[in-house]
Design a protein around this motif. Structure first.
Motif, PDB file in Angstrom:
ATOM      1  N   GLU A   4       0.928   6.086  32.636  1.00  0.00           N
ATOM      2  CA  GLU A   4       2.002   7.068  32.811  1.00  0.00           C
ATOM      3  C   GLU A   4       2.166   7.390  34.283  1.00  0.00           C
ATOM      4  N   SER A  24       4.443   9.979  36.673  1.00  0.00           N
ATOM      5  CA  SER A  24       5.344  11.136  36.705  1.00  0.00           C
ATOM      6  C   SER A  24       5.994  11.224  38.083  1.00  0.00           C
ATOM      7  N   THR A  31       9.259  10.821  33.532  1.00  0.00           N
ATOM      8  CA  THR A  31       7.967  10.223  33.224  1.00  0.00           C
ATOM      9  C   THR A  31       8.188   8.789  32.782  1.00  0.00           C
ATOM     10  N   ARG A  56       6.417   5.376  31.220  1.00  0.00           N
ATOM     11  CA  ARG A  56       5.259   5.045  30.393  1.00  0.00           C
ATOM     12  C   ARG A  56       5.255   3.562  30.077  1.00  0.00           C
ATOM     13  N   ARG A  79      12.022  10.522  29.607  1.00  0.00           N
ATOM     14  CA  ARG A  79      10.840   9.683  29.486  1.00  0.00           C
ATOM     15  C   ARG A  79      11.303   8.247  29.388  1.00  0.00           C
TER      16      ARG A  79
END
Length: 493
Positions: A66, A68, A73, A75, A357
């Protein structure tokens, strides 16, 4: 009996081996993680960059990485082999608070804080095999090796100009070279020093803006002089994804659905008050109607919309594009959408403050999905930028009577489109290779459609452009409500 006695003597030893094996099997994997930003950790405020990630495990395991970056974010799910370093590059926004972490089953999570220095001055990337120092007035210079150059074209937004020599260019891997060529197609300012004919022709063929942003020189001193002269020349400004969004017709889908459902709700409530007097009915019918309205909103989400604007020069092998994808909100929910594979290399949120995300496909090296929260009357937008192969070579000349002679100087046919010159819009027929047509002087019209008005603003002074609708059938996973255009600067004979 003797055999049983022998096994009884070995039992403690075997039990100890079993316990040791169980302890080893239960030991959690040991993860090692390093994260290095591109461009020696330098960038510009609000620009995109890249992280070079290296992760290693002492045993084979699955891990989750991950990263940030502000409100976003990123992933990635990884398959790690025992003792082998996995290296991948991730596109990120150059922002404060960058951090990377990795987790695996029962393993401690290593976390790395990543510092990115933001330069207020334009950044000059210098990739030279020699130790020569380069200074350009007003620029912050960075000495780079070949490995410092990124694998994602979007990361070139961190630098404003480049000087590269032949050894550095030859040391680039295929992904780095593809990213550099895409940057050249996007009119990136590049100076190459004493490079061989093959690499020079490759860059010149990809160079956008008619090659005015690319210079080649036999020496470093000459390259600096030519680059300074190139920087003094203005180039067409890149088409911003926000401007592309202005081509979208006003979307009334959300308003229309909410208005219709509210009207149905009011009608049902009014009928209940007119024909029933019992309180259970008077309260139950509107409540049931509200449930039906909310269920309908969830069941009929409005479709997303994708707009693509691309530009190129006559005869150039690549066209650069900017795209804008809008996801209108109707209800409060979590939404997960696939990113078109052909556009994924240059995907990023249009608004850095938007919480997203992003799922990164480590095997294919691209973004695969994005997740975000939607709200009624709110919308989330994704922006894309990059380049694609093009085979259009329109040539036009104006005759003494004001008519335009247009010829297809390329090797492939083109479909019907429009031609813009001197503030007028002409119908451009489909032409086979080497075919030509004449556009009468009085056949032009004023640009009335939004896309034609936008094309008129992108037409060079005293020049002409050809405009075609893009065929998006070959782009996988694009929304049904998608549109695209290709604008090509017309060459003179």
């Amino acid at each position: 009996m003797r055999r049983l006695l022998r096994w009884s003597r070995l039992l403690p030893f075997l039990l100890g081996l079993a316990l040791c094996g169980a302890a080893l099997a239960a030991a959690p994997p040991l993860l090692e993680l390093t994260a290095t930003p591109a461009w020696k950790g330098w960038s510009r405020p609000g620009r995109a960059s890249e992280l070079d990630i290296r992760i290693r495990s002492d045993v084979a395991t699955r891990a989750t990485l991950e990263v940030s970056a502000g409100q976003q974010t990123l992933r990635a799910e990884l398959e790690l082999e025992a003792g082998r370093v996995l290296r991948l590059q991730l596109p990120v926004s150059a922002t404060a608070g960058l951090a990377a972490s990795a987790t695996a089953a029962a393993a401690s999570a290593p976390r790395r804080e990543i510092a990115v220095a933001l330069s207020e001055s334009p950044v000059l990337g210098v990739g030279l095999a020699s130790e020569e120092r380069v200074r350009l007035e007003g620029f912050h210079s960075l000495a780079l090796s070949a490995d410092d150059l990124p694998r994602h074209a979007s990361a070139y937004a961190s630098v404003d100009a480049l000087i590269l020599d032949a050894p550095t260019l030859r040391a680039l891997d295929p992904r780095q070279l593809a990213a550099l060529l895409s940057h050249a197609a996007a009119c990136g300012r590049i100076a190459v020093v004493n490079t061989d004919e093959r690499l020079r022709r490759l860059l010149e063929g990809a160079g956008g803006c008619g090659g005015r942003a690319l210079v080649s020189a036999p020496s470093l001193a000459e390259a600096q002089v030519q680059l300074s002269a190139s920087l003094a020349r203005s180039l067409p400004t890149a088409m911003s994804p926000g401007s592309v969004g202005e081509l979208a017709r006003p979307g009334h889908e959300v308003w229309n659905r909410v208005a219709v459902l509210l009207a149905v709700y009011v009608a049902i409530a009014a009928l209940a008050w007119l024909f029933f007097t019992g309180w259970p009915v008077l309260l139950g019918v509107p409540a049931l109607a509200a449930v039906v309205v909310l269920g309908t909103l969830h069941a009929l989400p409005p479709p997303p919309q994708l707009l693509i604007w691309s530009e190129g020069d006559a005869g150039a092998p690549l066209a650069r594009y900017q795209a804008w994808q809008r996801f209108p909100g109707l209800v409060r929910e979590r939404q997960r959408v696939a990113v078109p594979p052909q556009l994924a290399g240059g995907a990023q949120p249009c608004d850095a403050r938007q919480a997203l995300r992003v799922d990164f496909d480590a095997l294919r090296g691209r973004i695969s999905f994005v997740e975000f929260d939607t709200r009624l009357f709110g919308q989330v937008s994704l922006c894309y930028a990059g380049s694609f192969p093009m085979a259009r070579a329109p040539v036009a000349a104006m005759r003494a009577d004001g008519a335009l002679e247009v010829r297809n100087a390329g090797n492939t046919a083109w479909p019907a489109g429009r031609l813009l010159a001197d503030g007028q819009v002409y119908g451009l027929p489909a032409l086979a290779p080497a075919a030509q047509t004449t556009l009468a002087a009085n056949s032009g019209q004023a640009a009335r459609e939004p896309v034609l008005r936008l094309a008129a603003t992108r037409t060079p002074p005293q020049g002409a452009v050809a405009l075609w609708a893009l065929e998006l059938g070959g782009v996988a996973e694009v929304p049904a409500a998608s549109q695209g255009w290709l604008l090509v600067t017309v060459a003179a004979p």
